[in-house]
Motif scaffolding. Structure first.
Motif, PDB file in Angstrom:
ATOM      1  N   GLU A 119      -2.562  15.400  50.065  1.00  0.00           N
ATOM      2  CA  GLU A 119      -2.871  14.304  49.160  1.00  0.00           C
ATOM      3  C   GLU A 119      -1.651  13.410  49.059  1.00  0.00           C
ATOM      4  N   CYS A 120      -1.792  12.154  49.430  1.00  0.00           N
ATOM      5  CA  CYS A 120      -0.659  11.235  49.501  1.00  0.00           C
ATOM      6  C   CYS A 120      -0.682  10.298  48.301  1.00  0.00           C
ATOM      7  N   PHE A 121       0.459  10.141  47.666  1.00  0.00           N
ATOM      8  CA  PHE A 121       0.585   9.260  46.516  1.00  0.00           C
ATOM      9  C   PHE A 121       1.257   7.953  46.899  1.00  0.00           C
ATOM     10  N   GLY A 122       1.066   7.529  48.135  1.00  0.00           N
ATOM     11  CA  GLY A 122       1.633   6.264  48.588  1.00  0.00           C
ATOM     12  C   GLY A 122       2.805   6.482  49.504  1.00  0.00           C
ATOM     13  N   MET A 123       2.959   5.616  50.492  1.00  0.00           N
ATOM     14  CA  MET A 123       4.063   5.701  51.435  1.00  0.00           C
ATOM     15  C   MET A 123       4.791   4.372  51.447  1.00  0.00           C
ATOM     16  N   GLU A 124       6.091   4.451  51.458  1.00  0.00           N
ATOM     17  CA  GLU A 124       6.896   3.233  51.450  1.00  0.00           C
ATOM     18  C   GLU A 124       8.099   3.451  52.341  1.00  0.00           C
ATOM     19  N   ILE A 125       8.353   2.527  53.237  1.00  0.00           N
ATOM     20  CA  ILE A 125       9.513   2.609  54.116  1.00  0.00           C
ATOM     21  C   ILE A 125      10.440   1.456  53.777  1.00  0.00           C
ATOM     22  N   ARG A 184       1.349  14.086  56.963  1.00  0.00           N
ATOM     23  CA  ARG A 184       0.448  13.273  57.758  1.00  0.00           C
ATOM     24  C   ARG A 184       0.717  11.776  57.529  1.00  0.00           C
ATOM     25  N   GLY A 185       0.908  11.038  58.618  1.00  0.00           N
ATOM     26  CA  GLY A 185       1.125   9.598  58.527  1.00  0.00           C
ATOM     27  C   GLY A 185       2.569   9.188  58.719  1.00  0.00           C
ATOM     28  N   TYR A 186       3.523  10.142  58.577  1.00  0.00           N
ATOM     29  CA  TYR A 186       4.926   9.785  58.705  1.00  0.00           C
ATOM     30  C   TYR A 186       5.445   9.920  60.140  1.00  0.00           C
ATOM     31  N   GLY A 187       5.062  11.011  60.801  1.00  0.00           N
ATOM     32  CA  GLY A 187       5.674  11.332  62.089  1.00  0.00           C
ATOM     33  C   GLY A 187       5.465  10.274  63.158  1.00  0.00           C
ATOM     34  N   GLY A 188       4.379   9.509  63.089  1.00  0.00           N
ATOM     35  CA  GLY A 188       4.106   8.516  64.109  1.00  0.00           C
ATOM     36  C   GLY A 188       4.722   7.163  63.839  1.00  0.00           C
ATOM     37  N   MET A 189       5.395   6.973  62.733  1.00  0.00           N
ATOM     38  CA  MET A 189       5.984   5.679  62.400  1.00  0.00           C
ATOM     39  C   MET A 189       7.243   5.432  63.234  1.00  0.00           C
ATOM     40  N   LYS A 190       7.344   4.236  63.798  1.00  0.00           N
ATOM     41  CA  LYS A 190       8.446   3.932  64.714  1.00  0.00           C
ATOM     42  C   LYS A 190       9.799   4.026  64.015  1.00  0.00           C
ATOM     43  N   LYS A 191       9.869   3.531  62.768  1.00  0.00           N
ATOM     44  CA  LYS A 191      11.161   3.567  62.076  1.00  0.00           C
ATOM     45  C   LYS A 191      11.586   4.992  61.773  1.00  0.00           C
ATOM     46  N   VAL A 192      10.613   5.835  61.454  1.00  0.00           N
ATOM     47  CA  VAL A 192      10.932   7.236  61.186  1.00  0.00           C
ATOM     48  C   VAL A 192      11.400   7.921  62.463  1.00  0.00           C
ATOM     49  N   LYS A 193      10.721   7.660  63.576  1.00  0.00           N
ATOM     50  CA  LYS A 193      11.134   8.253  64.845  1.00  0.00           C
ATOM     51  C   LYS A 193      12.535   7.798  65.239  1.00  0.00           C
ATOM     52  N   ALA A 194      12.808   6.502  65.097  1.00  0.00           N
ATOM     53  CA  ALA A 194      14.137   5.989  65.450  1.00  0.00           C
ATOM     54  C   ALA A 194      15.214   6.613  64.569  1.00  0.00           C
ATOM     55  N   TRP A 195      14.900   6.768  63.293  1.00  0.00           N
ATOM     56  CA  TRP A 195      15.863   7.375  62.356  1.00  0.00           C
ATOM     57  C   TRP A 195      16.140   8.820  62.732  1.00  0.00           C
ATOM     58  N   MET A 196      15.084   9.585  63.063  1.00  0.00           N
ATOM     59  CA  MET A 196      15.276  10.988  63.393  1.00  0.00           C
ATOM     60  C   MET A 196      16.002  11.162  64.721  1.00  0.00           C
ATOM     61  N   ASP A 197      15.731  10.291  65.673  1.00  0.00           N
ATOM     62  CA  ASP A 197      16.458  10.369  66.941  1.00  0.00           C
ATOM     63  C   ASP A 197      17.946  10.107  66.722  1.00  0.00           C
ATOM     64  N   GLU A 198      18.255   9.130  65.886  1.00  0.00           N
ATOM     65  CA  GLU A 198      19.659   8.848  65.578  1.00  0.00           C
ATOM     66  C   GLU A 198      20.297  10.006  64.828  1.00  0.00           C
ATOM     67  N   PHE A 199      19.519  10.629  63.935  1.00  0.00           N
ATOM     68  CA  PHE A 199      20.014  11.781  63.177  1.00  0.00           C
ATOM     69  C   PHE A 199      20.312  12.955  64.106  1.00  0.00           C
ATOM     70  N   HIS A 200      19.427  13.212  65.061  1.00  0.00           N
ATOM     71  CA  HIS A 200      19.621  14.351  65.953  1.00  0.00           C
ATOM     72  C   HIS A 200      20.751  14.125  66.937  1.00  0.00           C
TER      73      HIS A 200
END
Length: 405
Positions: free
Chosen positions: A381-387, A212-228
């Motif tokens: 339970e999230c122990f912090g998120m960092e991009i 929860r909280g990762y899938g909607g991040m723009k950088k994560v989406k851009a990274w996964m699109d490039e990966f796919h």
């Protein structure tokens, strides 16, 4: 390809499933061990104490045996009455017969696919044994499979190898992702087939279930699109001509680990078991970063004093998506275990195991264990998120050995 660094996120639902499967694993291996011991006398608990580490238990074996009286019956030793000794209950013998029947379903195909993933199409028996429960292999697979499939398997110098795939199904070297894609094409609509290749839903895209909280991040989406968008290399194809430092090889490794976890009955495996296969599979030395770098595909857990990897797409709301017959029998093992925990010595009288292999759990209605059946994404339970835009190491969990050896 731009790298994104993600902090580890604890998932209580998947952690519960790992703890549950670890208990089932210990029970099944103990049942198998006790059933193969010669003689009919009860087995002293102290002779089983050395199995605590191989079984993956976090409690002494004696405590585990006493916790499940519906599987292990405590009896006085014939020569030393004060020595705690155990034998199998009638329910245990019934479960052992069902486990043996279920393991014969497709165990040889799982082993064949594992061998096809390796460079030499062979593995030391010592590297396969830790995966015996995960792949649903019988105890004597090294003798049974070469005898029942002489043109397929061979054992020599403590190694099991794949002689030929001629006697196996035609799709034996087709990955689960490719089979799913082929099935989707047969039933796809025109709109689904006309999606642009930049979409994460493009053909042969890995199913992603981010914390929860990762899938909607723009950088994560851009990274996964490039990966796919990178070409998909089947884990069964020869990858010797690909640069090990390239992004394509990294995607090949993700596909290989995806296929390896997909071969297991419970879609999870301990990291140390993968480490024994690392060289034959062509994985990098610090392969744990592959799990932490792609949390949408894998979940890395530190539950039960070891490191376990789970294939996220393998579970939906706490249940296996592909329910294997062996997993169904192991669920019955857990039912018998749970009945013993709840009712102690009266547990055997509460068990209902009918002839067709299903049990009535009316005696347990309203007494489900906490966390069972929960949505694996419902309580996170999230122990912090960092991009971080970073091409260096991205693993927050090291690749050192676990406590289970």
């Amino acid at each position: 390809m731009q790298k994104v660094r993600l902090k580890w996120v604890k998932n209580r639902g998947l952690d519960h499933l790992i703890e549950r499967t670890t208990s089932i694993r210990a029970s099944c291996l103990l049942l198998d061990h006790l059933s193969r011991l010669p003689g009919s006398s009860p087995v002293p608990a102290r002779s089983l104490a050395r199995l605590q580490k191989p079984l993956g238990l976090t409690v002494p074996v004696l405590r585990f045996l006493r916790r499940h009286p519906t599987l292990f019956s405590e009896q006085p030793h014939p020569r030393f009455p004060t020595l705690p000794s155990f034998s199998l209950t009638p329910a245990s013998h019934t479960l052992l017969a069902r486990l043996a029947d279920a393991s014969a379903h497709d165990a040889h195909l799982r082993l064949a696919r594992l061998l096809l993933l390796t460079r030499s199409r062979s593995l030391p028996l010592a590297s396969v044994l830790p995966l015996r429960f995960d792949l649903g292999l019988p105890f004597n697979f090294a003798a049974v499979f070469p005898a029942s499939h002489p043109g397929v398997f061979a054992v020599a110098n403590n190694r099991i190898s794949l002689r030929s795939a001629s006697g196996l199904p035609e799709d034996i070297a087709v990955s689960s992702l490719q089979r799913r894609h082929a099935a989707a094409i047969d039933s796809a609509t025109y709109r689904a087939l006309s999606r642009p290749p930049s979409s994460s839903s493009a053909p042969l895209a890995f199913p992603m279930r981010f914390p929860r909280g990762y899938g909607g991040m723009k950088k994560v989406k851009a990274w996964m699109d490039e990966f796919h968008r990178l070409p998909y290399i089947s884990p069964y194809d020869d990858a010797s001509g690909i640069d090990p430092e390239s992004d394509i090889y990294e995607k090949r490794n993700i596909g290989l680990l995806h296929e390896l976890l997909g071969l297991t009955v419970h879609k999870m495996v301990r990291r140390n078991a993968i480490r024994l296969l690392r060289e034959e599979l062509g994985l990098p030395h610090r392969f744990t970063r592959l799990f932490t770098r792609y949390p949408g595909v894998f979940y890395l857990s530190l539950k039960c004093k070891t490191t376990t990897v789970v294939l996220r797409e393998g579970y939906e709301r706490g249940k296996l998506v592909e329910h294997h017959p062996l997993a169904a029998v192991r669920d019955k093992v857990h039912y018998v275990m749970r009945t013993g925990v709840l009712y102690r010595g009266k547990g055997l009288s509460k068990l209902v195991l009918d002839e067709d292999g299903t049990e009535e759990e009316g005696a347990l209605n309203g007494e489900e264990f906490e966390g069972e059946g929960m949505d694996e994404d419902a309580d996170v339970e999230c122990f912090g998120m960092e991009i971080v835009d970073d091409d260096g190491p991205v693993d927050d969990v090291d690749d050192e050995g676990d406590s289970d050896g």
